[in-house]
Design a protein around this motif. Structure first.
Motif, PDB file in Angstrom:
ATOM      1  N   UNK A 174     -10.514   6.686   4.712  1.00 58.77           N
ATOM      2  CA  UNK A 174     -10.620   5.613   5.696  1.00 58.77           C
ATOM      3  C   UNK A 174     -10.111   4.300   5.103  1.00 58.77           C
ATOM      4  N   UNK A 175     -10.608   3.930   3.940  1.00 59.87           N
ATOM      5  CA  UNK A 175     -10.201   2.678   3.292  1.00 59.87           C
ATOM      6  C   UNK A 175      -8.708   2.676   2.978  1.00 59.87           C
ATOM      7  N   UNK A 176      -8.205   3.811   2.525  1.00 55.86           N
ATOM      8  CA  UNK A 176      -6.786   3.913   2.180  1.00 55.86           C
ATOM      9  C   UNK A 176      -5.924   3.721   3.429  1.00 55.86           C
ATOM     10  N   UNK A 177      -6.298   4.382   4.521  1.00 52.52           N
ATOM     11  CA  UNK A 177      -5.524   4.261   5.757  1.00 52.52           C
ATOM     12  C   UNK A 177      -5.536   2.823   6.271  1.00 52.52           C
ATOM     13  N   UNK A 178      -6.682   2.152   6.213  1.00 49.11           N
ATOM     14  CA  UNK A 178      -6.760   0.770   6.678  1.00 49.11           C
ATOM     15  C   UNK A 178      -5.929  -0.152   5.792  1.00 49.11           C
ATOM     16  N   UNK A 179      -6.018   0.033   4.479  1.00 55.63           N
ATOM     17  CA  UNK A 179      -5.263  -0.811   3.552  1.00 55.63           C
ATOM     18  C   UNK A 179      -3.760  -0.657   3.766  1.00 55.63           C
ATOM     19  N   UNK A 180      -3.324   0.566   4.073  1.00 56.87           N
ATOM     20  CA  UNK A 180      -1.903   0.835   4.264  1.00 56.87           C
ATOM     21  C   UNK A 180      -1.430   0.517   5.678  1.00 56.87           C
ATOM     22  N   UNK A 181      -2.368   0.116   6.550  1.00 60.76           N
ATOM     23  CA  UNK A 181      -1.995  -0.246   7.908  1.00 60.76           C
ATOM     24  C   UNK A 181      -1.754   0.941   8.826  1.00 60.76           C
ATOM     25  N   UNK A 182      -2.267   2.106   8.460  1.00 63.49           N
ATOM     26  CA  UNK A 182      -2.093   3.314   9.272  1.00 63.49           C
ATOM     27  C   UNK A 182      -3.252   3.426  10.271  1.00 63.49           C
ATOM     28  N   UNK A 183      -3.145   2.668  11.354  1.00 62.01           N
ATOM     29  CA  UNK A 183      -4.214   2.568  12.347  1.00 62.01           C
ATOM     30  C   UNK A 183      -4.549   3.923  12.958  1.00 62.01           C
ATOM     31  N   UNK A 184      -3.551   4.712  13.295  1.00 65.68           N
ATOM     32  CA  UNK A 184      -3.787   6.016  13.913  1.00 65.68           C
ATOM     33  C   UNK A 184      -4.591   6.922  12.970  1.00 65.68           C
ATOM     34  N   UNK A 185      -4.198   7.007  11.709  1.00 66.55           N
ATOM     35  CA  UNK A 185      -4.918   7.837  10.740  1.00 66.55           C
ATOM     36  C   UNK A 185      -6.332   7.313  10.510  1.00 66.55           C
ATOM     37  N   UNK A 186      -6.465   5.995  10.474  1.00 62.63           N
ATOM     38  CA  UNK A 186      -7.783   5.395  10.269  1.00 62.63           C
ATOM     39  C   UNK A 186      -8.718   5.724  11.424  1.00 62.63           C
ATOM     40  N   UNK A 187      -8.165   5.873  12.627  1.00 63.46           N
ATOM     41  CA  UNK A 187      -9.016   6.183  13.781  1.00 63.46           C
ATOM     42  C   UNK A 187      -9.694   7.536  13.625  1.00 63.46           C
ATOM     43  N   UNK A 188      -9.106   8.442  12.872  1.00 58.10           N
ATOM     44  CA  UNK A 188      -9.709   9.754  12.637  1.00 58.10           C
ATOM     45  C   UNK A 188     -10.566   9.779  11.373  1.00 58.10           C
ATOM     46  N   UNK A 189     -10.216   8.988  10.377  1.00 60.39           N
ATOM     47  CA  UNK A 189     -10.886   9.035   9.079  1.00 60.39           C
ATOM     48  C   UNK A 189     -12.116   8.138   8.992  1.00 60.39           C
ATOM     49  N   UNK A 190     -12.196   7.124   9.852  1.00 59.34           N
ATOM     50  CA  UNK A 190     -13.265   6.126   9.755  1.00 59.34           C
ATOM     51  C   UNK A 190     -14.357   6.359  10.801  1.00 59.34           C
ATOM     52  N   UNK A 191     -15.576   5.938  10.473  1.00 58.10           N
ATOM     53  CA  UNK A 191     -16.609   5.897  11.504  1.00 58.10           C
ATOM     54  C   UNK A 191     -16.181   4.913  12.598  1.00 58.10           C
ATOM     55  N   UNK A 192     -16.632   5.139  13.816  1.00 60.32           N
ATOM     56  CA  UNK A 192     -16.186   4.336  14.959  1.00 60.32           C
ATOM     57  C   UNK A 192     -16.397   2.836  14.738  1.00 60.32           C
ATOM     58  N   UNK A 193     -17.556   2.436  14.226  1.00 58.33           N
ATOM     59  CA  UNK A 193     -17.838   1.018  14.014  1.00 58.33           C
ATOM     60  C   UNK A 193     -16.893   0.374  13.022  1.00 58.33           C
ATOM     61  N   UNK A 194     -16.608   1.068  11.953  1.00 63.06           N
ATOM     62  CA  UNK A 194     -15.694   0.566  10.926  1.00 63.06           C
ATOM     63  C   UNK A 194     -14.294   0.411  11.495  1.00 63.06           C
TER      64      UNK A 194
END
Length: 54
Positions: A27-47
């Motif tokens: 989740x953190x890696x996807x957000x740091x890299x700006x991969x919003x789509x991947x982060x939507x699957x890897x992160x909890x909804x609130x995050x």
């Protein structure tokens, strides 16, 4: 508190020179890299929603 500040500086310098973080979640890696789509699957909804608002 001082340890957190020093740790933050070290992580920031590592990011600048391209050293990958070793304890980063997918989740953190996807957000740091700006991969919003991947982060939507890897992160909890609130995050993920907080990430979108930034």
């Amino acid at each position: 508190m001082i340890g957190d500040a020093v740790g933050g500086v070290v992580v920031g310098v590592g990011d600048i020179i391209g050293i990958p973080r070793t304890n980063e979640t997918e989740c953190e890696k996807a957000m740091r890299e700006g991969r919003t789509w991947d982060a939507s699957f890897a992160c909890p909804a609130g995050t993920w929603l907080k990430y979108l608002v930034k």
